[in-house]
Design an enzyme around this catalytic site. Structure first.
Site, PDB file in Angstrom:
ATOM      1  N   LYS A 110       1.639  -1.266  -0.048  1.00 12.53           N
ATOM      2  CA  LYS A 110       0.194   0.038   0.154  1.00 12.53           C
ATOM      3  C   LYS A 110       1.032   1.296  -0.029  1.00 12.53           C
ATOM      4  CE  LYS A 110      -4.527  -1.709   0.213  1.00 12.53           C
ATOM      5  NZ  LYS A 110      -4.640  -2.841   1.814  1.00 12.53           N
ATOM      6  N   LYS A 190      -2.161 -11.362 -10.300  1.00 13.98           N
ATOM      7  CA  LYS A 190      -2.993 -12.115  -9.075  1.00 13.98           C
ATOM      8  C   LYS A 190      -4.630 -11.232  -9.381  1.00 13.98           C
ATOM      9  CE  LYS A 190      -4.256 -10.868  -4.839  1.00 13.98           C
ATOM     10  NZ  LYS A 190      -5.213 -10.267  -4.596  1.00 13.98           N
ATOM     11  N   LYS A 193      -8.703  -6.545  -7.216  1.00 18.23           N
ATOM     12  CA  LYS A 193      -9.373  -5.313  -7.137  1.00 18.23           C
ATOM     13  C   LYS A 193      -8.730  -3.900  -7.657  1.00 18.23           C
ATOM     14  CE  LYS A 193     -11.853  -5.885  -3.851  1.00 18.23           C
ATOM     15  NZ  LYS A 193     -12.398  -7.274  -3.123  1.00 18.23           N
TER      16      LYS A 193
HETATM   17  P1  ADP Z   1      -8.895  -7.564  -4.106  1.00 16.75           P
HETATM   18  O1  ADP Z   1      -7.168  -8.381  -3.602  1.00 16.75           O
HETATM   19  O2  ADP Z   1      -9.252  -7.815  -4.871  1.00 16.75           O
HETATM   20  O3  ADP Z   1      -8.643  -6.383  -3.170  1.00 16.75           O
HETATM   21  P2  ADP Z   1      -9.482  -8.281  -1.733  1.00 16.75           P
HETATM   22  O4  ADP Z   1      -7.462  -9.030  -0.722  1.00 16.75           O
HETATM   23  O5  ADP Z   1     -10.497  -7.704  -0.531  1.00 16.75           O
HETATM   24  O6  ADP Z   1     -10.058  -9.308  -2.831  1.00 16.75           O
HETATM   25  O7  ADP Z   1      -9.736 -10.964  -0.896  1.00 16.75           O
HETATM   26  C1  ADP Z   1     -10.581 -11.064  -0.339  1.00 16.75           C
HETATM   27  C2  ADP Z   1     -10.563 -12.549  -0.310  1.00 16.75           C
HETATM   28  O8  ADP Z   1     -10.125 -13.268  -1.758  1.00 16.75           O
HETATM   29  C3  ADP Z   1      -9.039 -12.861   0.549  1.00 16.75           C
HETATM   30  O9  ADP Z   1      -9.361 -14.061   1.696  1.00 16.75           O
HETATM   31  C4  ADP Z   1      -8.248 -13.038  -0.225  1.00 16.75           C
HETATM   32  O10 ADP Z   1      -7.035 -13.954   0.143  1.00 16.75           O
HETATM   33  C5  ADP Z   1      -9.270 -13.972  -1.476  1.00 16.75           C
HETATM   34  N1  ADP Z   1      -8.756 -13.706  -2.940  1.00 16.75           N
HETATM   35  C6  ADP Z   1      -8.415 -12.722  -3.595  1.00 16.75           C
HETATM   36  N2  ADP Z   1      -7.815 -12.277  -5.095  1.00 16.75           N
HETATM   37  C7  ADP Z   1      -7.358 -13.435  -5.097  1.00 16.75           C
HETATM   38  C8  ADP Z   1      -7.293 -14.235  -6.502  1.00 16.75           C
HETATM   39  N3  ADP Z   1      -6.460 -13.460  -7.024  1.00 16.75           N
HETATM   40  N4  ADP Z   1      -7.127 -15.364  -6.098  1.00 16.75           N
HETATM   41  C9  ADP Z   1      -7.226 -16.039  -5.066  1.00 16.75           C
HETATM   42  N5  ADP Z   1      -7.955 -16.094  -3.300  1.00 16.75           N
HETATM   43  C10 ADP Z   1      -8.342 -14.191  -3.900  1.00 16.75           C
END
Ligand code: ADP
Ligand code: TRP
Length: 323
Positions: A110, A190, A193
């Site tokens: 971040k 990966k 969002k």
């Molecule tokens: P983002 O990266 O989109 O902000 P979050 O950090 O809010 O997503 O993740 C919410 C949940 O989804 C967590 O448990 C995270 O490990 C899982 N997650 C997010 N992106 C992925 C991905 N590309 N593959 C597998 N799991 C994911």
């Protein structure tokens, strides 16, 4: 066995969230005492508009229920309806070394993105530890990116136990499914969002979903030439929704040449659209019944609060707080 997980309400759900966290969590609700919550305190580190935060919480509750979370089996609540967790956060903060938090990759990321960090963002993993430890959780299903936060949780629990007494806090185990550990996004990084490379599970229309799938990055091999299935994000995504035989068929067709990527993207689009069809219907019904959704969260909060109080009382006593 107590299973616990949380998810931040920070916008619409994508395939990575679904396969990485929600689908495993929903499956596990049949195998133990499941506790799932919407992490709105955590979202406050990045969502500063009250109307947006409220709307995101509501949307996430609906989506989680639509995807199969069963409130008869799992306790499901809004994190901020159980404020006990913030008290435990403070207590844990006092056993947490600064260095442990300074090493957190998600915090460093971040900062690298230019975010000016608040204390809340820095202390985010301590709140997450409190979320987990206040329910005596055994297992925490999450995506791979949460692995370090789980290690921090275990460290904090151990430090607390070392100072105040063995086995006061239960040490949890992360559960990370290898095959979906990291779902790739449109550009192969990966899916996230924050990278703007997501395929949402509830894209508003078929047309929008198709358009998204068409944006998956492929190489520039001409239609007639053979293509390399190794390292193709399109195939990696297809593998998450298609049968083994269907994947083999696509790979063979890649190698044979004569078919353009657009055709494969159409196949992937159909799989994704079909996979979420029953959930879309359920979601429509939930959108039409906001009182039901709020009732589920309130009942969940009541149950969660009872458990949280037990652990918090134990901790207060051990630390010398209160009478
Ligand atoms: P983002 O990266 O989109 O902000 P979050 O950090 O809010 O997503 O993740 C919410 C949940 O989804 C967590 O448990 C995270 O490990 C899982 N997650 C997010 N992106 C992925 C991905 N590309 N593959 C597998 N799991 C994911
Ligand atoms: N940090 C997690 C995420 O970004 C969300 C979360 C908050 C969580 N508290 C938790 C996950 C407790 C598991 C357990 O996805």
């Amino acid at each position: 066995m107590r299973i616990l997980s949380g998810i931040q309400p920070s916008g619409r759900l994508h395939i990575g969230n679904y396969l990485g966290m929600m689908e495993p969590a929903i499956r596990l609700q049949n195998e133990g005492e499941a506790f799932y919550f919407i992490a709105d305190y955590h979202a406050l580190t990045s969502t500063h508009d009250p109307a947006v935060l409220r709307e995101n919480v509501r949307g996430l509750a609906i989506d989680f229920l639509a995807c199969g979370l069963d409130p008869e089996k799992a306790t499901f609540w809004r994190q901020s309806d159980v404020p006990e967790v913030t008290e435990l956060t403070w207590i844990l903060s006092c056993v947490t070394p600064m260095g442990l938090l300074e090493r957190c990759v998600s915090f460093k990321d971040k900062i690298a993105q230019g975010v000016s960090p608040s204390h809340g963002l820095f202390a985010y993993p301590v709140l997450q530890a409190a979320d987990i430890l206040i329910f005596d959780s055994d297992i925490v299903p999450v995506g791979k990116d949460q692995k370090q936060h789980l290690e921090v949780t275990r460290d904090i629990a151990q430090k607390f136990n070392d100072r105040y007494g063995d086995e006061l806090l239960r040490i949890p185990e992360p559960q990370i499914r290898e095959e979906t550990a990291t779902v790739p996004g449109l550009d192969g990084r990966k899916m996230s969002k924050s990278y703007d490379n997501s395929i949402e599970i509830f894209e508003e229309t078929e047309k929008k979903l198709r358009k998204k799938v068409m944006k998956i990055v492929t190489d520039s091999t001409p239609v007639e030439d053979a293509k390399d299935p190794e390292g193709s994000y399109l195939i990696q995504l297809y593998e998450l929704f298609a049968s083994k035989a269907e994947v083999e068929e696509m790979k063979a067709s890649y190698r044979a040449g004569g078919t353009g990527y657009g055709h494969y993207k159409q196949q992937l689009f159909e799989k994704i659209w079909g996979a979420f069809e029953p959930m879309r219907e359920k979601r429509e019904a939930l959108i039409a019944d906001p009182d039901y959704v709020e009732d589920v969260l309130q009942n969940g909060a009541k149950r969660a609060q009872e458990k949280a109080r037990e652990v918090l009382d134990r901790v207060r006593k051990a630390t010398g707080l209160g009478r």
